[in-house]
Design a protein around this motif. Sequence first.
Motif, PDB file in Angstrom:
ATOM      1  N   ALA A  78       0.828  -1.202   0.000  1.00  0.00           N
ATOM      2  CA  ALA A  78       0.000   0.000   0.000  1.00  0.00           C
ATOM      3  C   ALA A  78       0.870   1.262   0.000  1.00  0.00           C
ATOM      4  O   ALA A  78       0.570   2.231  -0.701  1.00  0.00           O
ATOM      5  CB  ALA A  78      -0.931   0.001   1.204  1.00  0.00           C
ATOM      6  N   ALA A  79       1.953   1.241   0.760  1.00  0.00           N
ATOM      7  CA  ALA A  79       2.846   2.406   0.828  1.00  0.00           C
ATOM      8  C   ALA A  79       3.544   2.637  -0.505  1.00  0.00           C
ATOM      9  O   ALA A  79       3.651   3.774  -0.974  1.00  0.00           O
ATOM     10  CB  ALA A  79       3.864   2.215   1.946  1.00  0.00           C
ATOM     11  N   VAL A  80       4.007   1.571  -1.131  1.00  0.00           N
ATOM     12  CA  VAL A  80       4.685   1.697  -2.429  1.00  0.00           C
ATOM     13  C   VAL A  80       3.698   2.180  -3.489  1.00  0.00           C
ATOM     14  O   VAL A  80       4.031   3.016  -4.330  1.00  0.00           O
ATOM     15  CB  VAL A  80       5.351   0.361  -2.822  1.00  0.00           C
ATOM     16  CG1 VAL A  80       5.797   0.362  -4.263  1.00  0.00           C
ATOM     17  CG2 VAL A  80       6.529   0.082  -1.897  1.00  0.00           C
ATOM     18  N   ALA A 132       3.184   5.852  -3.080  1.00  0.00           N
ATOM     19  CA  ALA A 132       4.315   6.633  -3.578  1.00  0.00           C
ATOM     20  C   ALA A 132       4.211   6.820  -5.087  1.00  0.00           C
ATOM     21  O   ALA A 132       4.574   7.861  -5.615  1.00  0.00           O
ATOM     22  CB  ALA A 132       5.635   5.958  -3.226  1.00  0.00           C
ATOM     23  N   GLY A 133       3.731   5.806  -5.770  1.00  0.00           N
ATOM     24  CA  GLY A 133       3.570   5.893  -7.217  1.00  0.00           C
ATOM     25  C   GLY A 133       4.700   5.201  -7.953  1.00  0.00           C
ATOM     26  O   GLY A 133       5.779   4.984  -7.407  1.00  0.00           O
ATOM     27  N   PRO A 134       4.452   4.856  -9.218  1.00  0.00           N
ATOM     28  CA  PRO A 134       5.436   4.093  -9.990  1.00  0.00           C
ATOM     29  C   PRO A 134       6.738   4.828 -10.258  1.00  0.00           C
ATOM     30  O   PRO A 134       7.791   4.236 -10.339  1.00  0.00           O
ATOM     31  CB  PRO A 134       4.702   3.774 -11.296  1.00  0.00           C
ATOM     32  CG  PRO A 134       3.603   4.773 -11.385  1.00  0.00           C
ATOM     33  CD  PRO A 134       3.245   5.137  -9.971  1.00  0.00           C
ATOM     34  N   GLY A 135       6.717   6.124 -10.354  1.00  0.00           N
ATOM     35  CA  GLY A 135       7.941   6.870 -10.616  1.00  0.00           C
ATOM     36  C   GLY A 135       8.825   7.038  -9.395  1.00  0.00           C
ATOM     37  O   GLY A 135      10.008   7.337  -9.514  1.00  0.00           O
ATOM     38  N   LEU A 136       8.257   6.865  -8.205  1.00  0.00           N
ATOM     39  CA  LEU A 136       9.009   7.085  -6.976  1.00  0.00           C
ATOM     40  C   LEU A 136       9.294   5.796  -6.216  1.00  0.00           C
ATOM     41  O   LEU A 136      10.169   5.764  -5.354  1.00  0.00           O
ATOM     42  CB  LEU A 136       8.250   8.056  -6.069  1.00  0.00           C
ATOM     43  CG  LEU A 136       7.943   9.429  -6.673  1.00  0.00           C
ATOM     44  CD1 LEU A 136       7.105  10.249  -5.718  1.00  0.00           C
ATOM     45  CD2 LEU A 136       9.213  10.152  -7.026  1.00  0.00           C
TER      46      LEU A 136
END
Length: 155
Positions: free
Chosen positions: A100-102, A105-109
């Motif tokens: 959930a945390a990842v 953050a989103g795919p770029g981060l």
Amino acid sequence: MRQQLVERPLDSGTGGQVRRRSVTVNLAESPLAWLRARGLVDARQYEAGERLRADYETASLGPRVTVRWDSAPAARGRRGPAEPLDPTLAQIAAKRRFDAAVAAAGPGLADILWRVVCAGEGLTPAEKALGWPSRAAKLVLGFALTRLADHYGLA
């Protein structure tokens, strides 16, 4: 984790002369702790990164395959004591929190978060592995940690 200190040579130029000196490097220090100690990451970002790393490490632990040596359960009353979370359930819960945390953050981060916070990779190796220009990782990691802190609701 055992702390290991090593001496590394360091060249320092003063007025055209090169002097050799050595510095002690703590190999057990994480890149995130290193950034925090130098004021490049604030307390909120550091706490968010530590939460992510803790969930990553808990989720990565293998299931127990031997006898549990925990203390015997106390005598149960009508409702019984609160049962501690089973290690396998704790692992699954940590994996869900990590995912959930990842995702927040989103795919770029997410890639820089995983490399620096979870895998303990330095900023320069992370930049090279991701094909980024020099000094980009510090900036992008700051954005990622801020987004992660927002996800965790840290003040």
